[in-house]
Design a protein around this motif. Structure first.
Motif, mmCIF file in Angstrom:
data_model
loop_
_atom_site.group_PDB
_atom_site.id
_atom_site.type_symbol
_atom_site.label_atom_id
_atom_site.label_comp_id
_atom_site.label_asym_id
_atom_site.label_seq_id
_atom_site.Cartn_x
_atom_site.Cartn_y
_atom_site.Cartn_z
ATOM 1 N N ASP A 196 0.872 -1.178 0.000
ATOM 2 C CA ASP A 196 0.000 0.000 0.000
ATOM 3 C C ASP A 196 0.908 1.225 0.000
ATOM 4 O O ASP A 196 2.121 1.101 -0.147
ATOM 5 C CB ASP A 196 -0.969 -0.023 1.192
ATOM 6 C CG ASP A 196 -0.249 -0.133 2.528
ATOM 7 O OD1 ASP A 196 0.981 0.141 2.606
ATOM 8 O OD2 ASP A 196 -0.913 -0.480 3.516
ATOM 9 N N PHE A 197 0.331 2.411 0.154
ATOM 10 C CA PHE A 197 1.164 3.618 0.050
ATOM 11 C C PHE A 197 2.183 3.733 1.172
ATOM 12 O O PHE A 197 3.225 4.361 0.990
ATOM 13 C CB PHE A 197 0.297 4.874 -0.074
ATOM 14 C CG PHE A 197 -0.121 5.117 -1.486
ATOM 15 C CD1 PHE A 197 0.775 5.593 -2.434
ATOM 16 C CD2 PHE A 197 -1.416 4.838 -1.897
ATOM 17 C CE1 PHE A 197 0.409 5.791 -3.752
ATOM 18 C CE2 PHE A 197 -1.800 5.038 -3.220
ATOM 19 C CZ PHE A 197 -0.886 5.512 -4.143
ATOM 20 N N LEU B 92 5.157 1.655 -0.104
ATOM 21 C CA LEU B 92 5.762 2.070 -1.368
ATOM 22 C C LEU B 92 7.161 2.685 -1.218
ATOM 23 O O LEU B 92 8.080 2.278 -1.946
ATOM 24 C CB LEU B 92 4.816 3.025 -2.100
ATOM 25 C CG LEU B 92 5.118 3.326 -3.551
ATOM 26 C CD1 LEU B 92 5.248 2.065 -4.390
ATOM 27 C CD2 LEU B 92 4.038 4.232 -4.127
ATOM 28 N N ARG C 184 10.443 1.102 -3.150
ATOM 29 C CA ARG C 184 11.191 1.873 -4.157
ATOM 30 C C ARG C 184 12.651 2.025 -3.744
ATOM 31 O O ARG C 184 13.556 1.951 -4.577
ATOM 32 C CB ARG C 184 10.554 3.242 -4.351
ATOM 33 C CG ARG C 184 9.314 3.180 -5.209
ATOM 34 C CD ARG C 184 8.857 4.559 -5.603
ATOM 35 N NE ARG C 184 7.772 4.485 -6.563
ATOM 36 C CZ ARG C 184 6.791 5.353 -6.630
ATOM 37 N NH1 ARG C 184 6.746 6.379 -5.807
ATOM 38 N NH2 ARG C 184 5.849 5.211 -7.533
ATOM 39 N N ILE D 135 -3.473 0.292 -5.367
ATOM 40 C CA ILE D 135 -2.931 1.065 -6.491
ATOM 41 C C ILE D 135 -1.447 1.390 -6.305
ATOM 42 O O ILE D 135 -0.731 1.608 -7.280
ATOM 43 C CB ILE D 135 -3.773 2.338 -6.720
ATOM 44 C CG1 ILE D 135 -3.439 2.952 -8.072
ATOM 45 C CG2 ILE D 135 -3.600 3.318 -5.593
ATOM 46 C CD1 ILE D 135 -4.401 4.018 -8.509
ATOM 47 N N ALA D 136 -0.966 1.364 -5.076
ATOM 48 C CA ALA D 136 0.466 1.589 -4.843
ATOM 49 C C ALA D 136 1.304 0.535 -5.570
ATOM 50 O O ALA D 136 2.393 0.835 -6.058
ATOM 51 C CB ALA D 136 0.769 1.576 -3.346
ATOM 52 N N LEU E 256 0.535 -0.807 -8.405
ATOM 53 C CA LEU E 256 0.581 -0.393 -9.810
ATOM 54 C C LEU E 256 1.611 0.711 -10.009
ATOM 55 O O LEU E 256 2.347 0.723 -11.002
ATOM 56 C CB LEU E 256 -0.803 0.071 -10.274
ATOM 57 C CG LEU E 256 -1.911 -0.983 -10.250
ATOM 58 C CD1 LEU E 256 -3.234 -0.368 -10.680
ATOM 59 C CD2 LEU E 256 -1.554 -2.190 -11.084
ATOM 60 N N HIS E 257 1.674 1.646 -9.048
ATOM 61 C CA HIS E 257 2.689 2.708 -9.123
ATOM 62 C C HIS E 257 4.097 2.109 -9.051
ATOM 63 O O HIS E 257 4.998 2.548 -9.765
ATOM 64 C CB HIS E 257 2.505 3.718 -7.995
ATOM 65 C CG HIS E 257 1.364 4.646 -8.191
ATOM 66 N ND1 HIS E 257 1.425 5.749 -9.005
ATOM 67 C CD2 HIS E 257 0.101 4.623 -7.676
ATOM 68 C CE1 HIS E 257 0.269 6.373 -8.996
ATOM 69 N NE2 HIS E 257 -0.555 5.709 -8.200
ATOM 70 N N LEU E 258 4.275 1.117 -8.199
ATOM 71 C CA LEU E 258 5.579 0.481 -8.052
ATOM 72 C C LEU E 258 6.006 -0.204 -9.349
ATOM 73 O O LEU E 258 7.141 -0.044 -9.799
ATOM 74 C CB LEU E 258 5.534 -0.546 -6.911
ATOM 75 C CG LEU E 258 6.805 -1.363 -6.700
ATOM 76 C CD1 LEU E 258 7.916 -0.478 -6.157
ATOM 77 C CD2 LEU E 258 6.525 -2.531 -5.757
ATOM 78 N N GLY F 225 4.949 2.742 -12.591
ATOM 79 C CA GLY F 225 5.164 4.177 -12.458
ATOM 80 C C GLY F 225 6.473 4.625 -13.064
ATOM 81 O O GLY F 225 7.272 3.811 -13.555
ATOM 82 N N SER G 1 10.022 2.710 -13.064
ATOM 83 C CA SER G 1 9.849 1.326 -12.646
ATOM 84 C C SER G 1 10.554 0.327 -13.548
ATOM 85 O O SER G 1 10.962 -0.719 -13.097
ATOM 86 C CB SER G 1 8.363 0.976 -12.554
ATOM 87 O OG SER G 1 7.752 1.121 -13.815
#
Length: 114
Positions: free
Chosen positions: A21-22, A25, A29, A54-55, A57-59, A62, A65
Motif C-alpha cells: 500500500d502507500f 511504497l 522503491r 494502487i500503490a 501499480l505505481h511500483l 510508475g 519502474s
C-alpha cells in the motif's frame, strides 16, 4: 513490511512480506533504487504479498519502474493478480502485462466482463 533482496549476478530478487500500500511504497522503491549498477533484471517475488492496492501499480508501472531494469513478477496471489489483470483490461497500453508476467496467468483469474 519486511523486504528481502537477493542478488545473483545481474539478477536481483526482491521479496516483500506484507501488503503493498502507500505506506509500503517508499521502502520498496528504496530497495529497487539501492540495487547495484550491474543488476539488469529485477524479479519481484510477491508470494508473501496477500494484498496490493494502487500503490503496487505505481511500483510496477510508475515512472522509473522499468527504465533501468527488465522487471518481472512471480508468486502472484489471487488479489494482486486480479488487480493487475483488471488494470490491464481497463488500459492495456499503460499496464502491459506481457513484459511483467513471465507466464500467462490462468484463465480463472480473468476480470469479470462489464
Amino acid at each position: 513490511m519486511n523486504i528481502i533482496t537477493t542478488l545473483d549476478g545481474p539478477t536481483a530478487r526482491i521479496s516483500p512480506r506484507g501488503e503493498i500500500d502507500f505506506d509500503a511504497l517508499p521502502p520498496l522503491r528504496a530497495a529497487a533504487d539501492a540495487l547495484p549498477p550491474q543488476v539488469t533484471d529485477v524479479q519481484w517475488d510477491l508470494s508473501h504479498t496477500p494484498f496490493m492496492d494502487i500503490a503496487g501499480l505505481h511500483l510496477l508501472f510508475g515512472p522509473g519502474s522499468g527504465s533501468r531494469h527488465r522487471t518481472t513478477v512471480t508468486g502472484l496471489r489471487d488479489q494482486p493478480l486480479w488487480l493487475l489483470l483488471t488494470a490491464a483490461d481497463v488500459n492495456p497500453a499503460v499496464f502491459d502485462l506481457a513484459r511483467l508476467l513471465p507466464d500467462v496467468p490462468p484463465a480463472r483469474f480473468r476480470p469479470a466482463a462489464a
